[in-house]
Design an enzyme around this catalytic site. Structure first.
Site, PDB file in Angstrom:
ATOM      1  CG  ASP A  79      -0.233  -0.038   2.529  1.00  0.00           C
ATOM      2  OD1 ASP A  79       0.727  -0.819   2.653  1.00  0.00           O
ATOM      3  OD2 ASP A  79      -0.622   0.705   3.456  1.00  0.00           O
ATOM      4  CD  GLU A 146       4.143   0.740   6.848  1.00  0.00           C
ATOM      5  OE1 GLU A 146       5.049   1.056   7.645  1.00  0.00           O
ATOM      6  OE2 GLU A 146       3.618   1.578   6.077  1.00  0.00           O
TER       7      GLU A 146
END
Length: 487
Positions: A79, A146
């Site tokens: 991400d 994350e």
């Protein structure tokens, strides 16, 4: 997508990065990029699986002659932080990042670049796809989410991995070897408030703080950059002490892990006070420009007349809320007494939204000392509860305790000196890395984090240095060659 980027060296890495950046990948909405990584692994004929948390694990056998070496876990998160300039027309859910080359840097037009952690992901892809690299047995772990909670790492179960060494490719200084990091916790305050009708003889303005530098709320917090939410709150409190203003809306910041760059408020006051307010704001703009001339040279305060809101916050609530938010800590709370120049504890007042009788304040509190992290979070909770807010803690994750004597730390330190005739900076960082979380389930695994020079992460100013990526790649590939045998 710029063809210039695909022509850069090492071509395999930059082409994988370009392919990755063509796929939308916001935190908590990683379905497209996860499908992309799954297809990538399967197309190579490698063992490819997805766990319950959404992470993807791809295993690759050792190259010829390296079969007896320790298994290495290569880890990066898929991400990226989606931030754009206010005047940039861009749909992160549908468009790929528009990259270009500017001298020795790769940048994006008006948005975050995604080098955090896209260079790391592209590195894993390049190792997996290579037919001639020398490497030990590889477990490549692509984690999700994350940036907004580390839920992928938190959901990773024990027993899944066989690696004894972990290389995390998620730091942003090519002369650093990171062996420790801060933990974090999300603080969320919500509440409701009474509203009153705006008198007929009032006029309304939109007050905007913009042009701030922003940046990563962990790695850049030590730089003392301005926080738009805190500056707007300061202006509103000072204005409320001189003028009879009513706040119709407060809207600032976006993501918890980004220092907010813009914030605006809609206010109403008597027409007889309008000229004095305009003069006051002009004066305050000069004050703030002077205070932040070094860190935020493009800071601008804008005041423009807008339509009058139907209602504004009740005066009693407004008085309390502005002071509670003013008291909410922001920035560095404590430096580490053991590690020079390391921020130990901090807070980022990341998001403030007050509108239509409801409000929320979102913070991200970080510390490498868990008890101090909770102390900081409690201080924030105490301040906001004074405004009647309901405050919750969530998404807590642990820090990563340094192990400077680990074999991989010694190996990479010596290799760095050999290759670059310089001593690496072995350190701990104030950002949240997934190492501490993964290490909770794999406590015997040795871990280290490194990466190329990336500047302006979590902001539209993000850029990756081309020459540094080349240096990092050389260092990374040589490290894989020197992984020691299994014991």
């Amino acid at each position: 997508m710029s063809t210039e980027v695909r022509a850069l060296e090492p071509k395999e890495l930059w082409n994988n990065f370009a392919d990755l950046n063509a796929v939308p990948r916001p935190s908590k909405k990683e379905e497209k990029v996860v499908a992309f990584i799954l297809q990538f692994g399967k197309s190579l004929g490698l063992e490819t699986t997805q766990d319950e948390a959404g992470n993807v694990l791809i295993k690759k056998p050792a190259s010829a002659g390296m079969e007896n070496r320790q298994t290495v876990l290569l880890q990066s998160h898929v991400d990226m932080v989606h931030q754009k300039n206010a005047d940039t027309d861009f749909d992160f859910d549908k468009q790929g990042i528009d990259m270009y080359v500017d001298g020795d840097w790769v940048k994006a037009r008006g948005t975050t670049l995604g080098a955090d952690n896209g260079i790391g992901v592209a590195s894993l892809m390049t190792v997996l796809a290579s037919k001639d690299m020398v490497h030990p047995p590889i477990e490549a772990l692509f984690t999700v989410d994350e940036e907004t909670g580390m839920t992928g790492a938190l959901g990773l179960k024990g027993g899944l991995l066989n690696a004894t060494i972990m290389l995390n490719l998620d730091t942003e200084e090519d002369h650093e070897l990171t062996i420790g990091c801060a933990g974090g916790i999300d603080v969320t305050a919500t509440g409701t408030y009474k509203q009153t009708t705006v008198p007929a003889d009032f006029i309304s303005y939109k007050l905007t703080v913009k042009g701030l530098t922003g940046g990563h709320s962990g790695m850049d917090i030590y730089l003392g950059r301005a926080n738009s939410n805190k500056l707007l709150n300061r202006l509103l409190l000072l204005a409320s002490e001189q003028f009879n203003i009513g706040i119709g809306q407060f809207d600032g910041g976006s993501l918890r892990n980004a220092i907010p760059r813009e914030a605006s408020a809609v206010i109403a006051l008597s027409k007889t006070e309008s000229q004095a307010l305009e003069t006051f704001i002009q004066e305050q703009e000069q004050v703030l420009k002077t205070e932040y001339a070094t860190t935020d040279p493009s800071l601008t305060i804008q005041l423009e007349q807008v339509a009058i809101p139907e209602k504004v916050a009740d005066a009693a609530f407004q008085h309390t809320f502005l002071r509670a938010l003013y008291a909410c800590p922001n920035g560095i709370y404590r430096m580490s007494p053991e590690i020079e120049h390391l921020v130990q504890t901090s807070n980022n007042v990341a998001r403030v939204l007050l509108k239509d009788g409801e409000y929320q304040v979102l913070c991200l509190t970080r510390s490498s000392v868990d008890t101090e992290k909770m102390d900081m979070a409690t201080a924030i909770k105490s301040a906001l509860e004074l405004a009647g807010a309901s405050v919750e803690f969530s998404g807590s994750y642990p820090g990563w305790t340094p192990r400077p004597g680990a074999t991989i730390v010694k190996l990479m330190s010596e290799l760095y000196e050999e290759k670059f005739n310089d001593v690496p900076h072995v350190n701990a960082c104030h950002a949240g890395l997934e190492c501490g979380i993964i290490g909770a389930n794999y406590p015997e695994m040795e871990m280290i984090s490194f990466g190329p020079n990336i500047r302006g992460a979590h902001s539209p100013d993000e850029k990756a240095q081309i020459s540094s990526v080349q240096k990092y790649w050389d260092f990374f590939t040589e490290t894989l060659k020197r992984i020691p045998p299994r014991q």
